[in-house]
Design a protein around this motif. Structure first.
Motif, short mmCIF file in Angstrom:
data_model
loop_
_atom_site.label_atom_id
_atom_site.label_comp_id
_atom_site.label_asym_id
_atom_site.label_seq_id
_atom_site.Cartn_x
_atom_site.Cartn_y
_atom_site.Cartn_z
N ASP A 195 8.98 -39.07 13.28
CA ASP A 195 7.97 -38.05 13.06
C ASP A 195 8.20 -37.23 11.79
O ASP A 195 7.35 -36.45 11.39
N LEU A 196 9.37 -37.44 11.16
CA LEU A 196 9.68 -36.67 9.96
C LEU A 196 8.60 -36.88 8.89
O LEU A 196 8.13 -35.94 8.25
N LYS A 198 5.54 -37.86 9.37
CA LYS A 198 4.28 -37.26 9.80
C LYS A 198 4.32 -35.75 9.64
O LYS A 198 3.34 -35.14 9.20
N ALA A 199 5.46 -35.17 9.99
CA ALA A 199 5.57 -33.71 9.86
C ALA A 199 5.38 -33.30 8.41
O ALA A 199 4.69 -32.33 8.11
N ALA A 200 5.98 -34.07 7.50
CA ALA A 200 5.85 -33.74 6.09
C ALA A 200 4.40 -33.88 5.63
O ALA A 200 3.90 -33.08 4.85
N ARG A 201 3.74 -34.90 6.16
CA ARG A 201 2.32 -35.06 5.80
C ARG A 201 1.50 -33.89 6.31
O ARG A 201 0.60 -33.40 5.63
N MET A 202 1.81 -33.43 7.52
CA MET A 202 1.08 -32.28 8.06
C MET A 202 1.33 -31.05 7.19
O MET A 202 0.46 -30.20 7.03
N ASP A 203 2.55 -30.95 6.66
CA ASP A 203 2.86 -29.81 5.79
C ASP A 203 2.22 -29.95 4.42
O ASP A 203 2.36 -29.07 3.57
N GLY A 204 1.60 -31.07 4.17
CA GLY A 204 0.89 -31.24 2.91
C GLY A 204 1.65 -32.04 1.87
O GLY A 204 1.23 -32.12 0.73
N ALA A 205 2.79 -32.62 2.27
CA ALA A 205 3.57 -33.39 1.31
C ALA A 205 3.03 -34.80 1.22
O ALA A 205 2.87 -35.48 2.23
N ARG A 209 6.32 -36.52 -2.74
CA ARG A 209 7.02 -35.30 -2.36
C ARG A 209 7.97 -35.56 -1.21
O ARG A 209 9.08 -35.05 -1.16
N PHE A 210 7.51 -36.35 -0.23
CA PHE A 210 8.37 -36.67 0.90
C PHE A 210 9.61 -37.39 0.40
O PHE A 210 10.74 -37.08 0.81
N ASP A 213 11.62 -34.56 -1.72
CA ASP A 213 12.08 -33.36 -1.02
C ASP A 213 12.85 -33.66 0.26
O ASP A 213 13.73 -32.90 0.65
N ILE A 214 12.49 -34.73 0.93
CA ILE A 214 13.08 -34.98 2.25
C ILE A 214 14.03 -36.16 2.23
O ILE A 214 15.22 -36.04 2.56
N LEU A 218 18.41 -36.37 2.12
CA LEU A 218 19.01 -36.90 3.34
C LEU A 218 19.82 -38.16 3.07
O LEU A 218 20.73 -38.50 3.82
#
Ligand SMILES: Nc1ncnc2c1ncn2[C@@H]1O[C@H](COP(=O)(O)OP(=O)(O)OP(=O)(O)O)[C@@H](O)[C@H]1O
Ligand SMILES: [Mg+2]
Lengths: 304, 372
Positions: A195-196, A198-205, A209-210, A213-214, A218
């Motif tokens: 879900d990471l 998806k969460a980033a997409r929800m945040d607008g990334a 960017r994902f 930034d993510i 990691l």
């Protein structure tokens, strides 16, 4: 399993000691030989004692051989192999894991196939392509008859040539066709929560960017592991640099070291060669010493 | 929670799904869905595993494409838009916090992407943190938090953007019972304060009954019933819904009607009814009464076992070949004999079609009316 722990311990220790002797014996001999002069060695052969010529031999490496310059080549090859390998593997694993790429599993299987088809097996073809990297294109144009059309239009068939033999590029690129890094990153990405993304997409990334930034922060340890592994493999390459480089200026240190052995029947200057071997090993040894943790992690990951 | 702060309060949006379909490859997951989530309402989506709840949420959020149909949020067709353009925020079951970022950065990430200045971000995040009791944890990494705290961070990350739609996909299922209860109460409070249209997926009926303004019950991607918790409990639209809501679930017995009474398969008469044919009769465990004294008109059942749960106990009995469960109030003794005398109050019975399982409305009221 636990009974007789004592005797098992003793046996295990004995085996370990034998292993240590097996590994350190030659290393010691290398060091000992490097500390003698050529003349001393000619008279006494290889000995276990130490002489006083170590520094002098090192100096000779710098003054009489191309090893220092070739170490720069090795560094370029090793770092190039490591950096390009990390970047390419990271990106390809990203595409395979996070996007519904059509044929993704087939692409991944092809990438993995390179693990069982190492460079040594595709040597001749690789050499042909490296001597003219347009040769596959030329061949395809010829085979499909497109070149006849081109010839009809422009008066001459399409034919391009670009040899990357005896260049740094040519030394590095064929080494990159290796799927281990992609596999390593893929395995790592699969351990991350699904879900990471998806969460980033929800945040607008967006995907980039994902990635930056993510995923990148990691993946630091995986990068380090892969960097160490590919750096060492690049540094210790022998066969490909030997074939792909034709001048001493372009050869890597490992090849240069082998070239110190004279072609004629004369007795090789072992003290000089051993001193060179020590010098050439220093960089990978330092690397292993500093980044041992990541090396172990990488090996464990690639085993899985 | 603190006093109501007007800063985080949003204009709730109406969500309408118009003939939405979804299939993965050839497999249809959602055949055809028409549903409206009213602005500001808290809707709970219930359904068995694999019925398409998460798929529905992700289509609203924009994480999955629809195969057909339209999704309209606040009067705007959004099915082709990116998630960030839809004004939705989502809380995931496993929180999906960014492991390498501090709590502050986790919450602030969407604001940062939206181009908000550092000072503005700080104000917003601190407000949300205060609201969720996270102020002292802002500097920590997710791995240094408890499950409940992580859950709050996930919620904080969702509400910090002041979304007009909040989507929760089983957000409480990783928490233990106590924390679940507390978080549930807080969520209700939060919804009251923020007012965003909320869609909440869960498997837990207690969550559904307590949180929801309306419950949407899905089965294989189709709506079984969409109504208030009360209506769903008292007037289940089908056997599926009846079995899904209530704990223990409603007892369903095969009956046949001869035009005057409904009979169980062993011939005992349960209720008066004018309908003819075979049906399924539903009665909730708590609606069955147990006689302690002999009664000629009572139904006879064989006791199988007895569970004492402290607040009440549950009797399981064999009634004409079907296992029925009966909730009896605290204090009632385990029956001495093996035979149980029961009565099912007529006004508490539910009649369903034997084949389709759909509720038959007014089956008993009609019968009683005629008697008068
Ligand atoms: N990416 C996918 N590819 C193929 N099929 C999928 C995919 N995602 C979900 N499905 C299928 O779609 C159906 C609905 O999945 P969904 O995740 O919406 O169920 P759910 O109602 O959320 O279940 P749960 O309560 O277990 O979370 C399942 O049968 C699932 O196998
Ligand atoms: Mg789900």
């Amino acid at each position: 399993m636990v009974e007789n722990a004592r005797s098992i311990n003793i046996v295990a220790s004995l085996i370990l000691i034998m292993g240590v002797i097996f590994i350190f014996g030659p290393l010691y001999l290398t060091l000992a030989t490097a500390s003698h002069s050529y003349e001393f060695m000619l008279q006494n052969g290889l000995t276990w004692s130490f002489g006083g010529n170590l520094i002098a031999n090192f100096k000779r490496i710098f003054t009489e051989t191309s090893i220092p310059m070739q170490m720069v080549n090795s560094l370029i090859v090793a770092v190039g192999n490591a950096v390009a390998g990390c970047v390419l593997s990271f990106l390809s694993a990203y595409a395979i894991v996070y996007f519904r790429v059509r044929w993704a599993s087939i692409v991944f299987a092809l990438i993995l196939a390179t693990v069982i088809l190492p460079l040594d097996m595709r040597f001749v073809t690789t050499y042909q392509v490296a001597s003219n990297i347009f040769s596959p294109l030329n061949a395809v144009l010829d085979a499909t008859g497109l070149n006849d059309a081109v010839a009809g239009l422009f008066g001459a068939p399409f034919h391009a040539e670009w040899s990357i033999l005896n260049t740094h590029l040519g030394l590095v690129v064929p080494l990159l066709a290796h799927g281990m890094g992609t596999f390593l990153f893929r395995q790592f990405f699969l351990t991350l929560p699904k879900d990471l993304f998806k969460a980033a997409r929800m945040d607008g990334a967006g995907p980039i960017r994902f990635l930056v930034d993510i995923l990148l922060p990691l993946s630091r340890t995986t990068f380090a592991s892969l960097f160490v592994l590919t750096f060492l493999s690049g540094w210790t390459q022998y066969l490909w640099p030997l074939v792909a480089s034709s001048t001493a200026e372009m050869q890597t240190a490992v090849v240069g070291l082998a070239r110190l052995v004279p072609d004629e029947g004369a007795v090789p200057d072992y003290p000089l060669i051993m001193a060179g071997a020590i010098l050439v090993s220093i960089i990978p040894l330092t690397m292993i010493a500093l980044l041992q943790r990541y090396l172990v992690q990488g090996l464990v990951l690639s085993e899985k | 929670m603190n006093a109501i702060d007007p800063a985080i309060h949003v204009a709730a949006a109406n969500i309408r799904l118009d003939g939405v379909t979804k299939s993965y490859g050839k497999m249809p997951i959602i055949p055809n869905l028409d549903v409206e989530f009213r602005a500001g309402e808290f809707t709970v989506v219930l359904g068995p595993s694999g019925c398409g709840k998460s798929t529905l949420m992700q289509m609203i959020a924009g994480l999955e494409r629809v195969s057909g149909g339209r999704i309209v949020i606040d009067g705007r067709e959004v099915q082709e838009l990116e998630p960030k353009e839809r004004g939705c925020a989502m809380v995931f079951q496993n929180y999906a916090l960014y492991p390498h970022m501090t709590v502050f950065d986790n919450i602030a990430y969407s604001l940062k992407i939206a181009g908000m200045t550092k000072a503005e971000r700080r104000v917003r995040v601190e407000l949300v943190a205060k609201m969720l009791g996270l102020t002292e944890y802002l500097g920590r990494k997710p791995s240094q938090l408890s499950g409940g705290q992580r859950q709050r961070v996930a919620i904080g990350r969702a509400i910090v953007r002041e979304p007009s739609v909040l989507l929760f996909d089983e957000p409480l299922s990783n928490l233990d019972a106590q924390l679940r209860h507390d978080t549930r109460v807080e969520l209700a409070e939060l919804h009251r304060r923020i007012g965003a249209t909320t869609v909440f997926v869960t498997h837990d009926q207690v969550e559904a009954m307590t949180l929801a303004d309306r419950i949407l019950i899905l089965n294989k991607g189709e709506i079984e019933q969409y109504d208030t918790p009360k209506a769903i409990y008292h007037n289940p639209a089908s056997v599926f819904v009846a079995r899904f809501i209530g704990s223990p679930p409603m007892n369903i017995l095969p009956v046949s009607g001869d035009g005057t009474v409904l009979r169980l398969s062993d011939g005992q008469a349960v209720a008066e009814c004018r309908l003819k044919g075979s049906f399924q009769l539903g009665i909730r465990p708590e609606d069955i009464a147990v006689y302690t004294t002999a009664n000629a008109s009572a139904l006879r059942a064989d006791v199988r076992y007895h569970e004492d749960l402290g607040s009440h106990s549950i009797l399981a009995a064999d009634l004409s070949g079907t296992m029925v469960r009966i909730t009896t109030p605290f204090g009632s003794q385990a029956p001495d004999s093996n035979v149980l005398l029961l009565s099912c109050p007529q006004q508490r019975l539910h009649l369903f079609d034997a084949v389709t399982g759909k509720a038959i409305a007014g089956a008993f009221t009609a019968a009683t009316k005629e008697k008068k």
